[in-house]
Design a protein around this motif. Structure first.
Motif, PDB file in Angstrom:
ATOM      1  N   GLY A 171       0.769  -1.235   0.000  1.00 47.52           N
ATOM      2  CA  GLY A 171       0.000   0.000   0.000  1.00 47.52           C
ATOM      3  C   GLY A 171       0.798   1.282   0.000  1.00 47.52           C
ATOM      4  O   GLY A 171       0.218   2.369  -0.009  1.00 47.52           O
TER       5      GLY A 171
ATOM      6  N   PRO B  87       0.459   3.535  -6.120  1.00 44.73           N
ATOM      7  CA  PRO B  87       0.791   2.460  -5.176  1.00 44.73           C
ATOM      8  C   PRO B  87       2.026   1.703  -5.646  1.00 44.73           C
ATOM      9  O   PRO B  87       2.218   1.505  -6.855  1.00 44.73           O
ATOM     10  CB  PRO B  87      -0.444   1.557  -5.209  1.00 44.73           C
TER      11      PRO B  87
ATOM     12  N   GLY C 213       4.848   7.886   0.755  1.00 48.92           N
ATOM     13  CA  GLY C 213       3.890   8.284   1.775  1.00 48.92           C
ATOM     14  C   GLY C 213       4.224   9.614   2.416  1.00 48.92           C
ATOM     15  O   GLY C 213       3.953   9.823   3.598  1.00 48.92           O
TER      16      GLY C 213
ATOM     17  N   SER D  30      -1.710  11.013   5.445  1.00 52.20           N
ATOM     18  CA  SER D  30      -3.043  10.662   4.940  1.00 52.20           C
ATOM     19  C   SER D  30      -3.151   9.189   4.594  1.00 52.20           C
ATOM     20  O   SER D  30      -4.259   8.674   4.418  1.00 52.20           O
ATOM     21  CB  SER D  30      -3.381  11.508   3.701  1.00 52.20           C
ATOM     22  N   GLU D  31      -2.021   8.501   4.474  1.00 57.12           N
ATOM     23  CA  GLU D  31      -2.024   7.081   4.110  1.00 57.12           C
ATOM     24  C   GLU D  31      -1.177   6.295   5.095  1.00 57.12           C
ATOM     25  O   GLU D  31      -0.206   6.804   5.661  1.00 57.12           O
ATOM     26  CB  GLU D  31      -1.436   6.885   2.696  1.00 57.12           C
ATOM     27  N   LYS D  32      -1.566   5.027   5.303  1.00 60.73           N
ATOM     28  CA  LYS D  32      -0.721   4.144   6.107  1.00 60.73           C
ATOM     29  C   LYS D  32       0.551   3.831   5.325  1.00 60.73           C
ATOM     30  O   LYS D  32       0.519   3.626   4.114  1.00 60.73           O
ATOM     31  CB  LYS D  32      -1.471   2.846   6.426  1.00 60.73           C
TER      32      LYS D  32
ATOM     33  N   MET E 193       2.449   4.524  -1.067  1.00 63.30           N
ATOM     34  CA  MET E 193       2.230   5.435  -2.183  1.00 63.30           C
ATOM     35  C   MET E 193       3.530   6.155  -2.503  1.00 63.30           C
ATOM     36  O   MET E 193       4.159   6.757  -1.629  1.00 63.30           O
ATOM     37  CB  MET E 193       1.143   6.450  -1.832  1.00 63.30           C
TER      38      MET E 193
ATOM     39  N   PRO F 120      -2.241   6.764   9.345  1.00 60.92           N
ATOM     40  CA  PRO F 120      -2.891   8.013   8.944  1.00 60.92           C
ATOM     41  C   PRO F 120      -3.261   8.828  10.183  1.00 60.92           C
ATOM     42  O   PRO F 120      -3.706   8.282  11.197  1.00 60.92           O
ATOM     43  CB  PRO F 120      -4.137   7.534   8.199  1.00 60.92           C
TER      44      PRO F 120
END
Length: 206
Positions: A14, A25, A143, A78-80, A16, A68
């Protein structure tokens, strides 16, 4: 968090990555994609190694997990983000200047964390690490954090296609890291110098 010499670097499920086309991704990353680097603008991805087990056959070490809502150097995440504990992140602290003569260094996340046990991550599913091979050892954006691509030492352990081996400069005798890479002892020294209340994310460069 103890891991034997942190033999594996890589980006977990996951993650990014910041590319010329925007965030993508890591699972979608393909040779020819161009990632934004800290030092050299957009650079081409030559190859991606996707590991599901250690080369020895043992299970992969659990990742360092950022959630997040946590605050990173660029603001709220904002993302794991999951990274192998052997992956180096870009650290920017005045304390680095005292011991290492530069305010930016690369240090392994597993050496910098104060966690004794990995965070439980029941949503992850099967663990795999994605290793991004570029022409040089670069600092890329994952990320919103600055982390390393595959370095020369890691490249030596990988079974890369001949065409990739010929294209990358990682095996050149004069191949260099983009910043000083701290040993485990040096990273622990740095961790001991910074205020105890600072999180791992607080140490990283924006």
């Amino acid at each position: 968090m103890q891991h034997d010499h942190f033999p594996i670097t890589g980006l977990g499920p996951g993650t990014m990555l910041l590319a010329t086309t925007g965030e993508i991704p890591v699972e979608w990353l393909a040779p020819g994609d161009r990632l934004i680097t800290r030092d050299h603008g957009a650079q081409e991805v030559l190859h991606i190694v996707r590991l599901r087990r250690m080369p020895s056959g043992r299970a992969l070490p659990p990742p360092i997990v950022f959630l997040p809502g946590e605050y990173g150097p660029g603001g709220k995440l904002s993302e794991k983000l999951r990274v192998a504990p052997g992956t180096r992140g870009l650290v920017k602290r005045a304390e680095c200047e005292l011991d290492f003569g530069t305010d930016e260094v690369l240090a392994r996340f597993g050496d910098l964390t104060r966690r004794d046990e990995p965070r439980r991550d029941p949503t992850m599913g099967p663990l795999s690490y994605h290793l991004v091979v570029m022409r040089h050892h670069e600092i890329i954006n994952a990320g919103s954090l600055w982390v390393e691509s595959v370095d020369s030492e890691m490249a030596e352990t990988l079974d890369l296609p001949d065409a990739v081996t010929r294209s990358t400069a990682l095996f050149d005798t004069d191949a260099r890291a983009p910043r000083r890479c701290l040993t485990r002892d040096e990273a622990l020294l740095l961790r001991g110098r910074v205020p105890a209340e600072l999180s791992l994310l607080d140490l990283l460069a924006a």
